[in-house]
Design a protein around this motif. Sequence first.
Motif, PDB file in Angstrom:
ATOM      1  N   PHE A  90       0.815  -1.211   0.000  1.00  0.00           N
ATOM      2  CA  PHE A  90       0.000   0.000   0.000  1.00  0.00           C
ATOM      3  C   PHE A  90       0.854   1.269   0.000  1.00  0.00           C
ATOM      4  O   PHE A  90       0.492   2.278   0.603  1.00  0.00           O
ATOM      5  N   SER A  91       1.974   1.204  -0.695  1.00  0.00           N
ATOM      6  CA  SER A  91       2.820   2.383  -0.847  1.00  0.00           C
ATOM      7  C   SER A  91       2.214   3.333  -1.865  1.00  0.00           C
ATOM      8  O   SER A  91       1.301   2.975  -2.613  1.00  0.00           O
ATOM      9  N   GLU A  92       2.728   4.557  -1.920  1.00  0.00           N
ATOM     10  CA  GLU A  92       2.253   5.534  -2.902  1.00  0.00           C
ATOM     11  C   GLU A  92       2.379   4.970  -4.318  1.00  0.00           C
ATOM     12  O   GLU A  92       1.475   5.103  -5.147  1.00  0.00           O
ATOM     13  N   GLU A  93       3.508   4.323  -4.593  1.00  0.00           N
ATOM     14  CA  GLU A  93       3.769   3.805  -5.940  1.00  0.00           C
ATOM     15  C   GLU A  93       2.807   2.695  -6.328  1.00  0.00           C
ATOM     16  O   GLU A  93       2.486   2.520  -7.506  1.00  0.00           O
ATOM     17  N   SER A  94       2.328   1.937  -5.341  1.00  0.00           N
ATOM     18  CA  SER A  94       1.466   0.794  -5.652  1.00  0.00           C
ATOM     19  C   SER A  94       0.099   1.218  -6.179  1.00  0.00           C
ATOM     20  O   SER A  94      -0.612   0.412  -6.776  1.00  0.00           O
ATOM     21  N   TYR A  95      -0.275   2.478  -5.974  1.00  0.00           N
ATOM     22  CA  TYR A  95      -1.568   2.957  -6.456  1.00  0.00           C
ATOM     23  C   TYR A  95      -1.489   3.510  -7.880  1.00  0.00           C
ATOM     24  O   TYR A  95      -2.499   3.926  -8.438  1.00  0.00           O
ATOM     25  N   VAL A  96      -0.293   3.537  -8.454  1.00  0.00           N
ATOM     26  CA  VAL A  96      -0.124   4.056  -9.814  1.00  0.00           C
ATOM     27  C   VAL A  96      -0.328   2.917 -10.824  1.00  0.00           C
ATOM     28  O   VAL A  96       0.285   1.860 -10.713  1.00  0.00           O
ATOM     29  N   ASN A  97      -1.210   3.159 -11.803  1.00  0.00           N
ATOM     30  CA  ASN A  97      -1.495   2.174 -12.860  1.00  0.00           C
ATOM     31  C   ASN A  97      -1.794   0.771 -12.327  1.00  0.00           C
ATOM     32  O   ASN A  97      -1.109  -0.199 -12.678  1.00  0.00           O
ATOM     33  N   PRO A  98      -2.795   0.623 -11.473  1.00  0.00           N
ATOM     34  CA  PRO A  98      -3.142  -0.710 -10.963  1.00  0.00           C
ATOM     35  C   PRO A  98      -3.671  -1.596 -12.081  1.00  0.00           C
ATOM     36  O   PRO A  98      -4.193  -1.104 -13.084  1.00  0.00           O
ATOM     37  N   PRO A  99      -3.540  -2.907 -11.937  1.00  0.00           N
ATOM     38  CA  PRO A  99      -4.022  -3.826 -12.986  1.00  0.00           C
ATOM     39  C   PRO A  99      -5.536  -3.785 -13.111  1.00  0.00           C
ATOM     40  O   PRO A  99      -6.247  -3.435 -12.165  1.00  0.00           O
ATOM     41  N   ALA A 100      -6.033  -4.163 -14.278  1.00  0.00           N
ATOM     42  CA  ALA A 100      -7.474  -4.159 -14.529  1.00  0.00           C
ATOM     43  C   ALA A 100      -7.921  -5.504 -15.081  1.00  0.00           C
ATOM     44  O   ALA A 100      -7.128  -6.245 -15.671  1.00  0.00           O
ATOM     45  N   VAL A 101      -9.187  -5.813 -14.876  1.00  0.00           N
ATOM     46  CA  VAL A 101      -9.825  -6.960 -15.517  1.00  0.00           C
ATOM     47  C   VAL A 101     -10.805  -6.371 -16.531  1.00  0.00           C
ATOM     48  O   VAL A 101     -11.746  -5.671 -16.155  1.00  0.00           O
ATOM     49  N   VAL A 102     -10.579  -6.645 -17.812  1.00  0.00           N
ATOM     50  CA  VAL A 102     -11.273  -5.936 -18.887  1.00  0.00           C
ATOM     51  C   VAL A 102     -12.271  -6.848 -19.597  1.00  0.00           C
ATOM     52  O   VAL A 102     -11.979  -8.012 -19.873  1.00  0.00           O
TER      53      VAL A 102
END
Length: 345
Positions: free
Chosen positions: A297-309
Motif C-alpha cells: 500500500f505504498s504511494e507507488e502501488s496505487y499508480v497504474n493498478p491492474p485491470a480486468v477488462v
Amino acid sequence: MKILCGPGDAIMLLAHKNEKGRLVATSVEVNLGKLLYGHNGRVLSEDDILCGISLLVELLAQLFNSRKLALSAVPGLVDTSKSRWTMLEITTHRNDPKQVIFNALRQASYPRVRKKLVEASESIRFGGKRSSTAISIYRKQLEMASKYGASKVKKGGEVLRMEVILKNDALVKEFSSLQEPAGLRTFDGGVNKSPKDGLVSFTFQNLREVHQRVMSRMQGCFQLPPKEGDRQELTGIFIARAFSAFPSQNEKTLHDLLDLYGETTNASADRMGRVRRAALKELESLGETTIHFGEVFSEESYVNPPAVVVPKKERVTLATRAMTEVLPEVRLAYGSPKVEGRYLP
C-alpha cells in the motif's frame, strides 16, 4: 420503490410518492465503474471519477427533467443542497500471481470486525452487510470470468481486488482527519436529534489516504505452512510465518518465541532442535511469501493498478464517456491538483 437507470442499471434511486402523487427520490446509488465501462473490473482514475460524477448529473437531469434538481441531488455541487454521502466503496487492485497477498490476508484479523471466508480459495470478507466498516478481498479475474464468461474477459494475470466499504458515522470519522481536508458539513439532525456531520465531497487523495489507513489496521497477515510433511519442520515453519506478521522482528525475539514454545509443550531437546532449525531457515526465505504493507500500500502501488477488462461491455459505454465533459461544479468539488497516473484506490 426502486428505479434503475443508466448503462447496465448503474444508477439506482429509492423513491416514494408524496401527497400529490409525485415521485420523490430519497436516495441515489451509483456504480461509477459500471457507468463508465459497463463493469467494475477497472480501478477508476481521478479523471474517471470526475467524468463519472458529471455523467451522473447529466443522466439525473434527464430523469428529473431539471438540471437544478440533478445538481442538488449530488453532494457538494450546490451550497444549499441537503445531500451527503452515506456510503462509499473504495477499491484498489494488486497483481497477485502466486496468491501471496491473498493467502496472507486469509489469516489476518481486523479490530472489532468479524471475518468470514465466503469462498476459502477465492474471497475473504471482514464485517457484514450492516457493518459500518467492511472489507472485501477477492480474486477479481475469477469473479469476472464467472459473471460474464471466461471467453468474454480479456486474459491477464491474477488480480486481487481489495474493497473498503464505509457507511454513515464510520465514513465521516475516516474522512475527518486527513492530510488534505475532505468536504464535511454539519446537517440538522431533525426533530429531537442533534446535528450531525456529513461527507459532501472528497478528492482523489482523500480516497487513497482513507484506503491506506483502513487496510493498515490489518493484523497477523501470514501464510499457513503446507498440510503435509515432517511435524517438527511444519511447526517451525508455522512459528516463523506467524512471527513474520509481528510489527517488529529480529532473530532474538524469534528465539524467545521458540523458547516459550519449548517450555509450554515440554518438547525434547531433539524435537526443539528440529523446530528451531526449520523456523530459522523459513525466516530467511520468507521474502517471497510474506506481505509487507509498506510495499503493498505504498504511494507507488496505487499508480497504474491492474485491470480486468471486458472489451464488449466497454465498447458500449466508452463512446458516452468520450462525449461527457467534466462539469465545472464537479471539478470544483471533487478535483485536486493534476498528477499524471493517479488512480482511485
